[in-house]
Motif scaffolding. Structure first.
Motif, mmCIF file in Angstrom:
data_model
loop_
_atom_site.group_PDB
_atom_site.id
_atom_site.type_symbol
_atom_site.label_atom_id
_atom_site.label_comp_id
_atom_site.label_asym_id
_atom_site.label_seq_id
_atom_site.Cartn_x
_atom_site.Cartn_y
_atom_site.Cartn_z
ATOM 1 N N UNK A 106 0.798 -1.234 0.000
ATOM 2 C CA UNK A 106 0.000 0.000 0.000
ATOM 3 C C UNK A 106 0.833 1.288 0.000
ATOM 4 N N UNK A 107 1.895 1.334 0.800
ATOM 5 C CA UNK A 107 2.678 2.578 0.890
ATOM 6 C C UNK A 107 3.336 2.910 -0.449
ATOM 7 N N UNK A 108 3.713 1.877 -1.201
ATOM 8 C CA UNK A 108 4.290 2.111 -2.538
ATOM 9 C C UNK A 108 3.198 2.617 -3.477
ATOM 10 N N UNK A 109 2.029 1.990 -3.373
ATOM 11 C CA UNK A 109 0.872 2.418 -4.169
ATOM 12 C C UNK A 109 0.529 3.888 -3.949
ATOM 13 N N UNK A 110 0.669 4.316 -2.702
ATOM 14 C CA UNK A 110 0.304 5.683 -2.341
ATOM 15 C C UNK A 110 1.419 6.673 -2.679
ATOM 16 N N UNK A 111 2.542 6.165 -3.136
ATOM 17 C CA UNK A 111 3.659 7.048 -3.470
ATOM 18 C C UNK A 111 4.448 7.480 -2.242
ATOM 19 N N UNK A 113 6.420 5.338 -0.371
ATOM 20 C CA UNK A 113 7.632 4.539 -0.183
ATOM 21 C C UNK A 113 8.055 3.983 -1.540
ATOM 22 N N UNK A 115 9.573 1.110 -4.222
ATOM 23 C CA UNK A 115 9.700 -0.349 -4.369
ATOM 24 C C UNK A 115 11.199 -0.625 -4.501
ATOM 25 N N UNK B 548 -4.172 3.593 -6.698
ATOM 26 C CA UNK B 548 -2.794 3.977 -6.398
ATOM 27 C C UNK B 548 -2.506 5.372 -6.943
ATOM 28 N N UNK B 549 -1.326 5.852 -6.666
ATOM 29 C CA UNK B 549 -0.926 7.214 -7.008
ATOM 30 C C UNK B 549 0.171 7.163 -8.068
#
Lengths: 193, 587
Positions: A106-111, A113, A115, B548-549
């Motif tokens: 999720x944190x990568x998805x949200x920008x 953190x 990958x 996602x962003x």
């Protein structure tokens, strides 16, 4: 080494990748090959998009379904970055099989953190046996992207001394008839990968 | 025949092999699969009861009729069922009664880590503890034999690692079920008024002595004499961990963890030079053995918390402080569990999170919504607690709490233990708002039936409780039914009901997105129009897995720094993000 007679495989990945199914199939094959086997897994909340792991241990007589930290001989990672999460569980001479597909947390998805980059290069720098391929692509070639877990099983089977006929039998028993052919093809893809 | 079985499958099989045909339970990780497996065997009766207390009472009733009865629950379920358990210990069982307690060291899926071996001593009930699936199958049979022989309920304690590990199990021929049911009248024994209970209390102590004597020769309390320098006293899964790393030491493996075989322990202690007691959680064996005057090493070197593994035992005994380390030193992004795409809870908790109310949560998938970014609830103690807590907080805060205190509870949880506290809210004229999240199933443990689903564990059609009628019958006058994926209606219902005096209930109706029987037809996946997206990230606030962003996709004349993106392979088209978007960019 303490557990020189017992082999430990760690399956790791993300909920929904068929990890528990794959570890079940491998246990059936080990049992059919006449060895003792125990496996352990995490259920429940981890299913919902979380990390999933399964220990498979086999040999003449197995006590613990969990391996000692630092004593696992084979890591099968169903997702690329997940391989990095479990390195402390491995022996220094462990073999690593990695599916190079990426599933973003999720944190990568949200920008928020990144990958991790150069995962394979890092693994190769620290471990002598690293096998990597895109299991999803190979599964697609076999006829169904959902057989990626069986592709990975094929790759693990190369490291185990279990007859081809045993694997075929177990795969036949594990799937409905119409899916057997595709899964056998996926297994072969993994052997050749 | 040899088959691969989990501990839970093995418990079900063992019960069947023992001739057990009657079982009751309430689902709860790690115990749920036991009844799901048991109900598949021929000729059995198995039910999901509304809660663990009812399950035990159902099993007691069957035992009094002469049956072999099984009741199954997770560790905290025993708290719910404790009342009948403590007194059936006095009455005895007539037929036989085994209660399975599946404990959860490491709290893989629980709110606490209680060690239910303490219940055995507390309630004066013998307890067996298997170490793997094969033993699980054999021990449940022994538990029924002990119950029958000593006219006592018996606990079988499992842990997550026993319940959810698979091992090779040798099957036996199932015993034929003999129908021994009938009426046995014996009011002095089964009516627990003080005068009878005092008599039975003495009987319990006699039984304790008989069981202690039995434990001395019980075949599953096993000595393995090897290297005499070190002796290990252990039980359950930790035995396997210890054997793995110290195969040459001597062992006393206790298959029965209560009551303990004192003579056998003394005998073992006299043979070995140094003794370690290896047990997860509480020093349950250790304290009893120390009370015998035997010198042992236990919790001074082994952890009190979490489950063990072979490495923990090895490092503690060898005083090794150097733990294996990963060569990878960067922080890896975690994968916390999340509500599924299309989950009906997401809409409700998005609205609640923005409402500024204090929300008391309960046990279920929705507890996950306490996390960022939803932050939709602020407390969670146990099954059914949200309603009583909301009422208590609202009473304590008086005017300060007006229109600001909410309790949320799932349908299965409400029927488990939410009805009495809601009755209390009507009775004591509460000001709190209760929201029943009715997703038509027990979702968290994997879609089990309950009295509100219209089906039983055995797959038969059943009476389906009408929540609205039930709530009304409890005395609640303000009742509103909403669809939690309709954000506007949800917000307005929450606002409207909070403003009212007296207790209110909102029933948020929408089946779980994973519930197959609900036959939810996934709507087409939604897409973000990159021309319209202003990059405000409002949709990301839903914490929906497909959203996602994408950084760096800028637009001329706009300050946006990126856009949202929806993974169409994951999206089920629930439409929440479309309702959240102020720019009409999602459709």
């Amino acid at each position: 080494m303490v557990d020189n007679k017992v082999n430990s495989i760690l399956f790791a990945g993300v909920g929904g990748q068929g990890i528990l199914r794959a570890s079940d199939i491998i246990c059936e094959a080990i049992m059919e090959a006449g060895m003792d086997v125990k496996k352990s897994e995490v259920h429940g909340m981890a299913q919902r998009g979380g990390c999933v792991t399964s220990h498979v241990r086999y040999g003449k007589k197995v006590y613990s379904p969990l391996a000692e930290t630092g004593a696992i001989q084979t890591l099968v990672s169903f997702e690329k970055m997940e391989a990095l999460r479990y390195l402390k569980f491995l022996r220094k001479d462990a073999a690593i099989i990695v599916n190079t597909e990426e599933i973003y947390p999720p944190a990568v998805n949200m920008g928020d953190a990144p990958y991790p980059i150069d995962v394979i290069a890092f693994l190769k720098e620290h471990y002598s046996k690293v096998i990597h391929f895109n299991a999803g692509e190979l599964a697609q070639k076999a006829g169904n992207i959902k057989t990626a877990n069986v592709v990975l099983l094929g790759a693990v089977s190369n490291m185990m001394s279990i007859d081809q006929s045993v694997w075929e039998n177990v795969i036949k028993k594990s799937f409905p008839e119409k899916l057997v052919k595709i899964n056998l093809a996926a297994f072969q893809m993994g052997i050749a990968a | 025949m040899k088959v691969l079985m989990s501990g839970n499958e093995a418990i079900a099989r063992g019960a069947y092999e023992a001739g057990v045909r009657f079982a009751a339970a309430y689902p709860g990780t790690p115990s749920t699969e036991i009844l799901e497996e048991f109900c598949k065997y021929d000729g059995v009766y198995a039910e999901w009861s509304p809660n663990e207390k009812v399950a035990v009472e159902v099993a007691i009733g069957a035992a009094l009729a002469g049956e072999k009865a099984l009741a199954v629950m997770k560790h905290v379920g025993v708290n719910v069922a404790a009342d009948p358990i403590f007194t059936v210990s006095y009455t005895g069982t007539n037929g036989s009664l085994v209660i399975v307690s599946a404990d959860d060291p490491s709290l893989h899926s629980s709110q606490n880590e209680q060690d239910n071996r303490n219940y055995a001593r507390f309630a004066k009930i013998p307890m067996l503890e298997p170490a793997d699936a094969q033993e699980a199958k054999e021990y449940i049979k022994l538990a029924f034999e002990i119950s029958e022989k000593f006219d006592t309920p018996v606990f079988l304690r499992s842990t997550t690692r026993v319940s959810h590990s698979k091992a090779v199990v040798t099957l036996s021929e199932p015993r034929k079920h003999e129908d021994k049911t009938g009426f046995t009248y014996n009011a002095d024994k089964y009516v627990m008024v003080p005068i009878n209970a005092r008599t039975q209390r003495v009987e319990v102590e006699k039984r304790q002595q008989a069981l202690k004597h039995f434990a001395e020769t019980f075949g599953e309390n096993k000595m393995e004499i090897n290297n005499l320098d070190v002796g290990i006293i252990t039980a359950g899964m930790p035995y396997n961990y210890a054997k793995e790393v110290f195969p040459d030491y001597s062992y006393l493996k206790l298959g029965m963890v209560y009551p303990l075989p004192e003579k056998l322990i003394r005998d073992f202690a006299s043979k070995v030079k140094k003794i370690y007691v290896i047990e997860e959680l509480d020093p349950f064996l250790e304290e009893q053995i120390k009370a015998m005057g035997i010198k042992v090493i236990g919790k001074e070197i082994f952890p009190y918390t979490n489950e063990f593994d072979p490495g923990i035992i090895k490092n503690a005994i060898e005083k090794n402080t150097q733990m294996p380390v990963s060569p990878y030193k960067e922080t890896l992004s975690p994968r916390p569990p999340n509500l599924c795409p299309g989950c009906p809870h997401r809409g409700l908790f998005y609205a609640l999170g923005k409402s500024k109310a204090y929300v008391h949560g309960d046990i279920g998938c929705y507890t996950l919504s306490y996390m960022k970014p939803l932050e939709g609830l602020h407390s969670c103690i146990c099954m059914g607690a949200s309603i009583g807590m909301a009422h208590g907080m609202s009473k304590a805060l008086k005017e300060k709490g007006k229109g600001k205190v909410v309790g949320v509870i799932g349908d299965s949880t409400f029927l488990h233990s939410g009805i009495t506290p809601l009755l209390n809210m009507a009775y004591n004229n509460s000001d709190a708002l209760i929201i029943i999240l009715d997703n038509s199933t027990t979702a968290m443990t994997g879609m089990q039936e309950h009295p509100g689903t219209g089906y039983t564990l055995m797959g038969k059609e059943a009476k389906k409780v009408n929540l609205k009628v039930l709530v009304s019958a409890l005395g609640i006058e303000n009742i509103k039914v909403i669809d939690p994926l309709d954000l506007k209606a949800t917000r307005s219902a929450i606002k409207g009901e909070l403003a009212k005096d007296g207790p209110s209930v909102i029933i948020a109706e929408r089946p779980c997105a994973l519930f197959k029987r609900a036959n939810i037809k996934a709507k087409p996946a939604l897409i973000v129009n990159p021309d319209k997206c202003e990059g405000c990230k409002a949709c990301l606030g839903l914490n929906c897995p497909p959203i996602s962003w994408k950084k760096g996709i800028i637009k001329e004349g706009s300050k946006r720094k990126g856009i949202s993106y929806i993974d169409e392979t994951l999206c089920n088209g629930c439409g929440l993000c479309e309702q959240v978007c102020k720019f009409g960019a999602i459709s």
